[in-house]
Design a protein around this motif. Sequence first.
Motif, PDB file in Angstrom:
ATOM      1  N   MET A  25      17.366 -25.207 -16.320  1.00  0.00           N
ATOM      2  CA  MET A  25      17.170 -24.229 -17.374  1.00  0.00           C
ATOM      3  C   MET A  25      17.917 -24.633 -18.632  1.00  0.00           C
ATOM      4  SD  MET A  25      17.521 -20.128 -17.266  1.00  0.00           S
ATOM      5  CE  MET A  25      19.214 -19.874 -17.694  1.00  0.00           C
ATOM      6  N   ALA A  26      18.980 -25.430 -18.500  1.00  0.00           N
ATOM      7  CA  ALA A  26      19.762 -25.816 -19.667  1.00  0.00           C
ATOM      8  C   ALA A  26      18.921 -26.622 -20.646  1.00  0.00           C
ATOM      9  CB  ALA A  26      20.991 -26.607 -19.234  1.00  0.00           C
ATOM     10  N   GLY A  27      18.081 -27.530 -20.116  1.00  0.00           N
ATOM     11  CA  GLY A  27      17.220 -28.315 -20.987  1.00  0.00           C
ATOM     12  C   GLY A  27      16.181 -27.457 -21.680  1.00  0.00           C
ATOM     13  N   LEU A  28      15.628 -26.498 -20.952  1.00  0.00           N
ATOM     14  CA  LEU A  28      14.636 -25.608 -21.517  1.00  0.00           C
ATOM     15  C   LEU A  28      15.257 -24.680 -22.553  1.00  0.00           C
ATOM     16  CD1 LEU A  28      11.691 -24.672 -21.465  1.00  0.00           C
ATOM     17  CD2 LEU A  28      12.291 -23.122 -19.619  1.00  0.00           C
ATOM     18  N   ALA A  29      16.510 -24.278 -22.339  1.00  0.00           N
ATOM     19  CA  ALA A  29      17.178 -23.360 -23.266  1.00  0.00           C
ATOM     20  C   ALA A  29      17.284 -23.963 -24.654  1.00  0.00           C
ATOM     21  CB  ALA A  29      18.562 -22.979 -22.740  1.00  0.00           C
ATOM     22  N   ARG A  30      17.468 -25.267 -24.723  1.00  0.00           N
ATOM     23  CA  ARG A  30      17.555 -25.903 -26.031  1.00  0.00           C
ATOM     24  C   ARG A  30      16.200 -25.929 -26.737  1.00  0.00           C
ATOM     25  NH1 ARG A  30      21.183 -29.364 -23.127  1.00  0.00           N
ATOM     26  NH2 ARG A  30      19.460 -30.685 -22.544  1.00  0.00           N
ATOM     27  N   SER A  34      13.198 -15.542 -22.228  1.00  0.00           N
ATOM     28  CA  SER A  34      14.330 -14.881 -22.893  1.00  0.00           C
ATOM     29  C   SER A  34      15.652 -15.341 -22.291  1.00  0.00           C
ATOM     30  CB  SER A  34      14.205 -13.359 -22.770  1.00  0.00           C
ATOM     31  OG  SER A  34      13.042 -12.906 -23.411  1.00  0.00           O
ATOM     32  N   ALA A  35      15.678 -15.525 -20.967  1.00  0.00           N
ATOM     33  CA  ALA A  35      16.888 -16.035 -20.312  1.00  0.00           C
ATOM     34  C   ALA A  35      17.186 -17.449 -20.787  1.00  0.00           C
ATOM     35  CB  ALA A  35      16.722 -16.009 -18.794  1.00  0.00           C
ATOM     36  N   CYS A  36      16.150 -18.251 -20.945  1.00  0.00           N
ATOM     37  CA  CYS A  36      16.340 -19.623 -21.445  1.00  0.00           C
ATOM     38  C   CYS A  36      16.879 -19.606 -22.870  1.00  0.00           C
ATOM     39  CB  CYS A  36      15.024 -20.396 -21.387  1.00  0.00           C
ATOM     40  SG  CYS A  36      14.443 -20.700 -19.711  1.00  0.00           S
ATOM     41  N   ALA A  37      16.336 -18.723 -23.693  1.00  0.00           N
ATOM     42  CA  ALA A  37      16.792 -18.633 -25.080  1.00  0.00           C
ATOM     43  C   ALA A  37      18.222 -18.102 -25.150  1.00  0.00           C
ATOM     44  CB  ALA A  37      15.850 -17.732 -25.884  1.00  0.00           C
ATOM     45  N   GLY A  84      24.024 -15.776 -17.951  1.00  0.00           N
ATOM     46  CA  GLY A  84      24.406 -15.961 -16.548  1.00  0.00           C
ATOM     47  C   GLY A  84      25.863 -15.599 -16.307  1.00  0.00           C
ATOM     48  N   ALA A  85      26.713 -15.965 -17.243  1.00  0.00           N
ATOM     49  CA  ALA A  85      28.134 -15.637 -17.112  1.00  0.00           C
ATOM     50  C   ALA A  85      28.353 -14.122 -17.187  1.00  0.00           C
ATOM     51  CB  ALA A  85      28.940 -16.341 -18.199  1.00  0.00           C
ATOM     52  N   GLY A  99      15.570 -15.619 -14.297  1.00  0.00           N
ATOM     53  CA  GLY A  99      15.725 -16.843 -15.073  1.00  0.00           C
ATOM     54  C   GLY A  99      17.177 -17.230 -15.270  1.00  0.00           C
ATOM     55  N   ALA A 100      18.030 -16.234 -15.422  1.00  0.00           N
ATOM     56  CA  ALA A 100      19.453 -16.500 -15.614  1.00  0.00           C
ATOM     57  C   ALA A 100      20.165 -16.826 -14.301  1.00  0.00           C
ATOM     58  CB  ALA A 100      20.122 -15.288 -16.264  1.00  0.00           C
ATOM     59  N   SER A 101      19.535 -16.524 -13.166  1.00  0.00           N
ATOM     60  CA  SER A 101      20.212 -16.634 -11.872  1.00  0.00           C
ATOM     61  C   SER A 101      19.632 -17.694 -10.942  1.00  0.00           C
ATOM     62  CB  SER A 101      20.126 -15.285 -11.150  1.00  0.00           C
ATOM     63  OG  SER A 101      20.603 -14.252 -11.960  1.00  0.00           O
ATOM     64  N   TRP A 102      18.462 -18.200 -11.243  1.00  0.00           N
ATOM     65  CA  TRP A 102      17.721 -19.027 -10.295  1.00  0.00           C
ATOM     66  C   TRP A 102      18.504 -20.244  -9.824  1.00  0.00           C
ATOM     67  CZ3 TRP A 102      13.989 -18.073  -7.154  1.00  0.00           C
ATOM     68  CH2 TRP A 102      13.282 -19.118  -6.559  1.00  0.00           C
ATOM     69  N   ARG A 103      19.039 -21.022 -10.744  1.00  0.00           N
ATOM     70  CA  ARG A 103      19.751 -22.249 -10.357  1.00  0.00           C
ATOM     71  C   ARG A 103      21.024 -21.947  -9.572  1.00  0.00           C
ATOM     72  NH1 ARG A 103      17.692 -26.963 -12.460  1.00  0.00           N
ATOM     73  NH2 ARG A 103      16.349 -26.695 -14.259  1.00  0.00           N
TER      74      ARG A 103
END
Length: 192
Positions: free
Chosen positions: A1-6, A49-52, A58-59, A113-117
């Motif tokens: 998700m970190a790559g997608l967030a960017r 939205s979680a990616c953005a 997540g924190a 989305g924020a929790s999956w990984r």
Amino acid sequence: MAGLARRVPVWLPGLLLAALAVFRPWLEVHMARHMGIELPLLFVLGWLSACAAGPRLGAWLQPWNAKGLAAMVFTALVTAFWMVPAALDLAVLNPAVGTIKVASLILAGLFLGASWRKAGLVIQAFFIFNWCWMTIAVGLIYQGAPQQLCSVYLPDEQWSAGASMIFWAVAAFLVWVPGAVKGANLLGDGRG
């Protein structure tokens, strides 16, 4: 998700929500479009939205969402609820329930989305297998029901709605499997 967030601009989910609002009457006039397009798009909108939002979301969720379990239970309950024919009827007939539908599906996608990984492979597998079999079973019920299930939709629309549910269950599973295989190193590519 970190790559997608960017790659997900913060304004994109809002723009997509506005577009969905414009097309809402068209989406909800047929059962298959309502269940097969609108509901999944609302969920995906939450995931985007979680990616953005990035890792801060997540924190923020972490104190009550150990290993993503709370998010996954919430998502399972929300998606199961919106598979119930009476819930679809209420969402179409009552604007307040329609708003709850939109908010709950976006939140389900956002939380998942924020929790999956963070969930890890075993918890992901438990969730994905249970969600997929439930969705396929409900899709088959919609396809085989001899009577009208939803009062706002014609009985002949049920087969297509059921087919769309089966499609999304199979698609979700097929999207998950490659990452699970890679993450579990089942192919023995020499890592760890």
